[in-house]
Design a protein around this motif. Sequence first.
Motif, PDB file in Angstrom:
ATOM      1  N   TRP A   1       0.861  -1.182   0.000  1.00 18.05           N
ATOM      2  CA  TRP A   1       0.000   0.000   0.000  1.00 18.05           C
ATOM      3  C   TRP A   1       0.889   1.221   0.000  1.00 18.05           C
ATOM      4  O   TRP A   1       1.900   1.272   0.701  1.00 18.05           O
ATOM      5  CB  TRP A   1      -0.887  -0.005   1.247  1.00 18.05           C
ATOM      6  CG  TRP A   1      -1.918   1.076   1.275  1.00 18.05           C
ATOM      7  CD1 TRP A   1      -3.181   1.010   0.773  1.00 18.05           C
ATOM      8  CD2 TRP A   1      -1.786   2.380   1.859  1.00 18.05           C
ATOM      9  NE1 TRP A   1      -3.839   2.204   1.000  1.00 18.05           N
ATOM     10  CE2 TRP A   1      -2.991   3.061   1.673  1.00 18.05           C
ATOM     11  CE3 TRP A   1      -0.744   3.041   2.518  1.00 18.05           C
ATOM     12  CZ2 TRP A   1      -3.203   4.356   2.111  1.00 18.05           C
ATOM     13  CZ3 TRP A   1      -0.950   4.341   2.958  1.00 18.05           C
ATOM     14  CH2 TRP A   1      -2.180   4.980   2.750  1.00 18.05           C
ATOM     15  N   THR A   2       0.533   2.229  -0.786  1.00 15.88           N
ATOM     16  CA  THR A   2       1.331   3.458  -0.840  1.00 15.88           C
ATOM     17  C   THR A   2       0.460   4.675  -0.580  1.00 15.88           C
ATOM     18  O   THR A   2      -0.743   4.678  -0.861  1.00 15.88           O
ATOM     19  CB  THR A   2       2.028   3.632  -2.208  1.00 15.88           C
ATOM     20  OG1 THR A   2       1.031   3.689  -3.231  1.00 15.88           O
ATOM     21  CG2 THR A   2       2.979   2.481  -2.492  1.00 15.88           C
ATOM     22  N   GLY A   3       1.082   5.691  -0.029  1.00 18.13           N
ATOM     23  CA  GLY A   3       0.416   6.965   0.225  1.00 18.13           C
ATOM     24  C   GLY A   3       1.440   8.077   0.091  1.00 18.13           C
ATOM     25  O   GLY A   3       2.641   7.830   0.094  1.00 18.13           O
ATOM     26  N   LYS A   4       0.969   9.311  -0.005  1.00 16.88           N
ATOM     27  CA  LYS A   4       1.876  10.463  -0.131  1.00 16.88           C
ATOM     28  C   LYS A   4       1.440  11.559   0.820  1.00 16.88           C
ATOM     29  O   LYS A   4       0.281  11.659   1.186  1.00 16.88           O
ATOM     30  CB  LYS A   4       1.856  11.015  -1.554  1.00 16.88           C
ATOM     31  CG  LYS A   4       2.490  10.106  -2.557  1.00 16.88           C
ATOM     32  CD  LYS A   4       2.597  10.779  -3.900  1.00 16.88           C
ATOM     33  CE  LYS A   4       3.280   9.824  -4.847  1.00 16.88           C
ATOM     34  NZ  LYS A   4       4.042  10.477  -5.855  1.00 16.88           N
ATOM     35  N   PHE A   5       2.422  12.387   1.209  1.00 17.12           N
ATOM     36  CA  PHE A   5       2.125  13.587   1.974  1.00 17.12           C
ATOM     37  C   PHE A   5       3.218  14.606   1.738  1.00 17.12           C
ATOM     38  O   PHE A   5       4.306  14.286   1.287  1.00 17.12           O
ATOM     39  CB  PHE A   5       1.916  13.297   3.469  1.00 17.12           C
ATOM     40  CG  PHE A   5       3.074  12.632   4.155  1.00 17.12           C
ATOM     41  CD1 PHE A   5       4.037  13.372   4.812  1.00 17.12           C
ATOM     42  CD2 PHE A   5       3.171  11.255   4.169  1.00 17.12           C
ATOM     43  CE1 PHE A   5       5.083  12.753   5.460  1.00 17.12           C
ATOM     44  CE2 PHE A   5       4.214  10.627   4.824  1.00 17.12           C
ATOM     45  CZ  PHE A   5       5.174  11.373   5.468  1.00 17.12           C
ATOM     46  N   ARG A   6       2.898  15.866   2.043  1.00 16.58           N
ATOM     47  CA  ARG A   6       3.815  16.975   1.773  1.00 16.58           C
ATOM     48  C   ARG A   6       5.017  16.971   2.708  1.00 16.58           C
ATOM     49  O   ARG A   6       4.899  16.721   3.894  1.00 16.58           O
ATOM     50  CB  ARG A   6       3.100  18.304   1.891  1.00 16.58           C
ATOM     51  CG  ARG A   6       2.200  18.569   0.715  1.00 16.58           C
ATOM     52  CD  ARG A   6       1.633  19.934   0.807  1.00 16.58           C
ATOM     53  NE  ARG A   6       0.475  19.818   1.722  1.00 16.58           N
ATOM     54  CZ  ARG A   6      -0.272  20.833   2.073  1.00 16.58           C
ATOM     55  NH1 ARG A   6      -0.010  22.040   1.646  1.00 16.58           N
ATOM     56  NH2 ARG A   6      -1.285  20.664   2.868  1.00 16.58           N
ATOM     57  N   ALA A   7       6.177  17.297   2.156  1.00 15.98           N
ATOM     58  CA  ALA A   7       7.416  17.381   2.932  1.00 15.98           C
ATOM     59  C   ALA A   7       7.617  18.775   3.504  1.00 15.98           C
ATOM     60  O   ALA A   7       8.425  18.966   4.389  1.00 15.98           O
ATOM     61  CB  ALA A   7       8.608  17.007   2.061  1.00 15.98           C
TER      62      ALA A   7
END
Length: 101
Positions: free
Chosen positions: A22-28
């Motif tokens: 499972w993959t997800g993204k968020f702001r750095a």
Amino acid sequence: MFIDAPVSTFSLRIEWPGYRLWTGKFRAKNWGGTNAPVTRARLVSQLGRRIAEFIEAMEGVECADLAWKVGSKNIKVDNLVLVSLIRVSKGSWQPVIRLLA
């Protein structure tokens, strides 16, 4: 925490026993007008949110290893604790998560 982060988003890969990747993204970066690097507190908060999203997405999905099944009647976010963050390489961090007894 990530002053020298070369990217504006982080990708999260969860490899949980019994489930597909499972993959997800968020702001750095904090884009609230300051464009400041993300703090440890914000990173931990974002990790918690993405792990909750993973558990929600896997609710009702067949798990090949029932001991690791996630969902409202199984392992929940409240059953997990972030133990540490390990810098694997310049652009890669690995969270260590433990299941509470």
